[in-house]
Write a protein that holds these residues in place. Structure first.
Motif, PDB file in Angstrom:
ATOM      1  N   PRO A 191       0.785  -1.229   0.000  1.00 49.39           N
ATOM      2  CA  PRO A 191       0.000   0.000   0.000  1.00 49.39           C
ATOM      3  C   PRO A 191       0.818   1.282   0.000  1.00 49.39           C
ATOM      4  O   PRO A 191       0.438   2.258  -0.656  1.00 49.39           O
ATOM      5  CB  PRO A 191      -0.834  -0.127   1.274  1.00 49.39           C
ATOM      6  N   TYR A 192       1.951   1.302   0.705  1.00 49.46           N
ATOM      7  CA  TYR A 192       2.746   2.520   0.767  1.00 49.46           C
ATOM      8  C   TYR A 192       3.373   2.871  -0.577  1.00 49.46           C
ATOM      9  O   TYR A 192       3.571   4.048  -0.892  1.00 49.46           O
ATOM     10  CB  TYR A 192       3.831   2.375   1.844  1.00 49.46           C
ATOM     11  N   ARG A 193       3.670   1.851  -1.385  1.00 49.77           N
ATOM     12  CA  ARG A 193       4.378   2.098  -2.651  1.00 49.77           C
ATOM     13  C   ARG A 193       3.541   1.815  -3.901  1.00 49.77           C
ATOM     14  O   ARG A 193       3.981   2.112  -5.003  1.00 49.77           O
ATOM     15  CB  ARG A 193       5.679   1.276  -2.693  1.00 49.77           C
ATOM     16  N   ASP A 194       2.368   1.235  -3.734  1.00 53.54           N
ATOM     17  CA  ASP A 194       1.488   1.048  -4.889  1.00 53.54           C
ATOM     18  C   ASP A 194       0.956   2.391  -5.380  1.00 53.54           C
ATOM     19  O   ASP A 194       0.997   3.382  -4.644  1.00 53.54           O
ATOM     20  CB  ASP A 194       0.312   0.138  -4.502  1.00 53.54           C
ATOM     21  N   PRO A 195       0.449   2.435  -6.623  1.00 50.61           N
ATOM     22  CA  PRO A 195      -0.157   3.683  -7.109  1.00 50.61           C
ATOM     23  C   PRO A 195      -1.228   4.176  -6.131  1.00 50.61           C
ATOM     24  O   PRO A 195      -1.995   3.388  -5.582  1.00 50.61           O
ATOM     25  CB  PRO A 195      -0.775   3.262  -8.444  1.00 50.61           C
ATOM     26  N   GLN A 196      -1.252   5.470  -5.913  1.00 49.44           N
ATOM     27  CA  GLN A 196      -2.171   6.055  -4.943  1.00 49.44           C
ATOM     28  C   GLN A 196      -3.612   5.686  -5.281  1.00 49.44           C
ATOM     29  O   GLN A 196      -4.056   5.799  -6.421  1.00 49.44           O
ATOM     30  CB  GLN A 196      -2.024   7.583  -4.922  1.00 49.44           C
ATOM     31  N   GLY A 197      -4.335   5.213  -4.260  1.00 50.28           N
ATOM     32  CA  GLY A 197      -5.734   4.859  -4.448  1.00 50.28           C
ATOM     33  C   GLY A 197      -5.969   3.426  -4.886  1.00 50.28           C
ATOM     34  O   GLY A 197      -7.118   2.992  -4.967  1.00 50.28           O
ATOM     35  N   MET A 198      -4.913   2.670  -5.179  1.00 47.82           N
ATOM     36  CA  MET A 198      -5.099   1.281  -5.588  1.00 47.82           C
ATOM     37  C   MET A 198      -5.680   0.476  -4.433  1.00 47.82           C
ATOM     38  O   MET A 198      -5.137   0.472  -3.330  1.00 47.82           O
ATOM     39  CB  MET A 198      -3.779   0.659  -6.052  1.00 47.82           C
ATOM     40  N   THR A 199      -6.776  -0.213  -4.671  1.00 48.72           N
ATOM     41  CA  THR A 199      -7.398  -1.033  -3.635  1.00 48.72           C
ATOM     42  C   THR A 199      -6.751  -2.410  -3.578  1.00 48.72           C
ATOM     43  O   THR A 199      -6.018  -2.814  -4.495  1.00 48.72           O
ATOM     44  CB  THR A 199      -8.900  -1.194  -3.909  1.00 48.72           C
ATOM     45  N   GLY A 200      -7.073  -3.141  -2.515  1.00 49.29           N
ATOM     46  CA  GLY A 200      -6.573  -4.502  -2.411  1.00 49.29           C
ATOM     47  C   GLY A 200      -7.088  -5.394  -3.519  1.00 49.29           C
ATOM     48  O   GLY A 200      -6.358  -6.251  -4.039  1.00 49.29           O
TER      49      GLY A 200
END
Length: 444
Positions: A191-200
């Motif tokens: 979550p910290y490094r995924d594209p902003q707003g990407m859900t699980g």
């Protein structure tokens, strides 16, 4: 046995490492393979609760628990008593030759407390890597398929198969090849490094797309994933990631293996870290580290029909489920079952979370706080960016070690400090250790 055989206080009486440790380290360099490194060459003579004592008499607060092993505390009274009684009666036979009750009792307790509303069976081994190896064997035998999917930032061990399953080659696998076949790596939810707003769910679909297009499901036996990644930096996947993965796997006849070696056995404030993720349904669990208070034992636990796929003699090993280690595991598991241990992990998680989030608000070098229970981490970055800040971690680790606090780094980029305190630690001792850390932060 007295309540505390070692005073539960930090006490620095020499430089760390001190002269006796330095002399012992010279002996080590002459006698021990260079392949077995030393993160902090202080030589420990005794330990209890949350304090380790080195050869020079320094009392250090242990925030590593032997990398998540002494979860219920060093030299826990119940573990010591169980080991002393067992070692006087039986040290070894070999369970697959002439069995003994302690092995069976460990399996019964694990079958009872691992998640999943289905009949379970277990088998015991020596180490986390050995458990992972055998979980893969079991999955391949049950499905008659070969492929294994693992995830970015994962760590599973140092054997040939498990170092192939790791995300990082160095230092675990580089130069030790050839690697094991039929292992495929896919993206992890970070979550910290995924594209902003990407859900699980979106992160899981990214992984599934990769599996379907690059790996294929025709020969896929299992996916192996840590519900909270350990060496990768205590990465907690976004909500929905694990459920979406397991739903897809089960729809496609793929076995789901949860590697709970570092996160399991009360560490995160539940029996197993998998319980933090709604709808996540592993078929098999690999269990080690915290299971036996410092004695070497591990397990694979899971669906009975999968666990029974192996022919007799296909699983086992000379020391797997050794009676002394098994007696220690029974003691630990019964202590957790009796109550108070999981609750203590939750209390420590609250204390750690509050302190670490306060540090994050104050020091922009801290980019992320994450974890559950007594398994928490700080990720360090160059302020205002996502660039990993290994230098800050190196300085903080050195500062803490010099001042009598044992902390560990982690992370793919070596820019994470992880906290794995024994659950026996007092609030005062944990706060003192965090005060030392903050002194180091202020000096950066």
């Amino acid at each position: 046995m007295s309540e505390f055989t070692v005073a539960q206080e930090r006490k620095v009486v020499t430089s760390i490492p001190g002269p006796k440790s330095q002399a012992l380290h010279q002996r080590r360099l002459d006698a021990v393979s260079a392949g077995a490194g030393a993160a902090l060459p202080v030589y420990i003579e005794k330990a209890h609760g949350a304090i380790i004592v080195d050869a020079d008499g320094n009392h250090m607060i242990d925030l590593g628990s032997g990398i998540g092993v002494t979860t219920i505390g060093h030299t826990n009274a119940g573990v010591v008593k169980a080991v002393q009684e067992q070692v006087a009666n039986l040290t070894h036979t070999l369970f697959t030759l002439t069995p003994y009750e302690q092995y069976v009792e460990v399996c019964e307790l694990l079958n009872k407390h691992t998640p999943g509303n289905f009949k379970k069976k277990s088998v015991l081994f020596n180490s986390g890597a050995e458990a992972v190896e055998n979980a893969v064997k079991i999955a391949r035998k049950a499905t008659r398929k070969n492929g294994i999917v693992v995830f970015d930032h994962a760590y599973h061990g140092r054997t040939n198969l498990t170092f192939t399953m790791n995300f990082k080659s160095a230092p675990y696998g580089n130069g030790f090849g050839p690697t094991a076949p039929s292992i495929q790596h896919v993206p992890m939810s970070y979550p910290y490094r995924d594209p902003q707003g990407m859900t699980g769910v979106e992160a899981a679909q990214r992984s599934i797309n990769y599996i379907e297009k690059r790996v294929g499901v025709e020969d896929l036996a299992a996916i192996v994933i840590e519900p909270i990644q350990g060496e990768g930096g205590f990465i907690v996947p976004a909500e929905g990631f694990l459920k979406t993965l397991s739903d897809w796997a089960h729809a496609n006849g793929v076995i789901v293996i949860a590697d709970e070696v570092q996160a399991g056995v009360a560490r995160t404030g539940k029996w197993f870290a998998s319980e933090h993720f709604e709808g996540w349904e592993p078929d098999l669990f690999t269990i080690a580290k915290g299971i036996a208070g410092g004695m070497p034992i591990s397990a694979v636990t899971g669906r009975a029909e999968i666990m029974d796929a192996s022919h007799p003699g296909g699983l086992g090993g000379t020391f797997g489920g050794n009676p002394v280690a098994a007696a220690a595991a029974v003691s630990v598991l019964k202590e957790i079952e009796a109550g108070g241990v999981i609750e203590r992990a939750q209390e420590l998680g609250k204390l750690l979370g509050d302190r670490l989030n306060a540090l994050k608000a104050k020091y922009p070098v801290i980019g992320d706080v994450r974890g559950h229970g007594a398994m928490m981490a700080l990720e360090f970055v160059e302020p205002g960016t996502l660039n990993p800040n290994k230098d800050a971690v190196d300085k903080l680790v050195k500062h803490c070690h010099s001042n009598g606090v044992l902390i560990l780094n982690a992370g793919t980029y070596y820019n994470v400090i992880r906290f794995l305190p024994p659950l026996a630690i007092s609030d005062a001792l944990l706060n003192e250790a965090l005060d030392v850390l903050e002194e180091g932060l202020a000096a950066l």
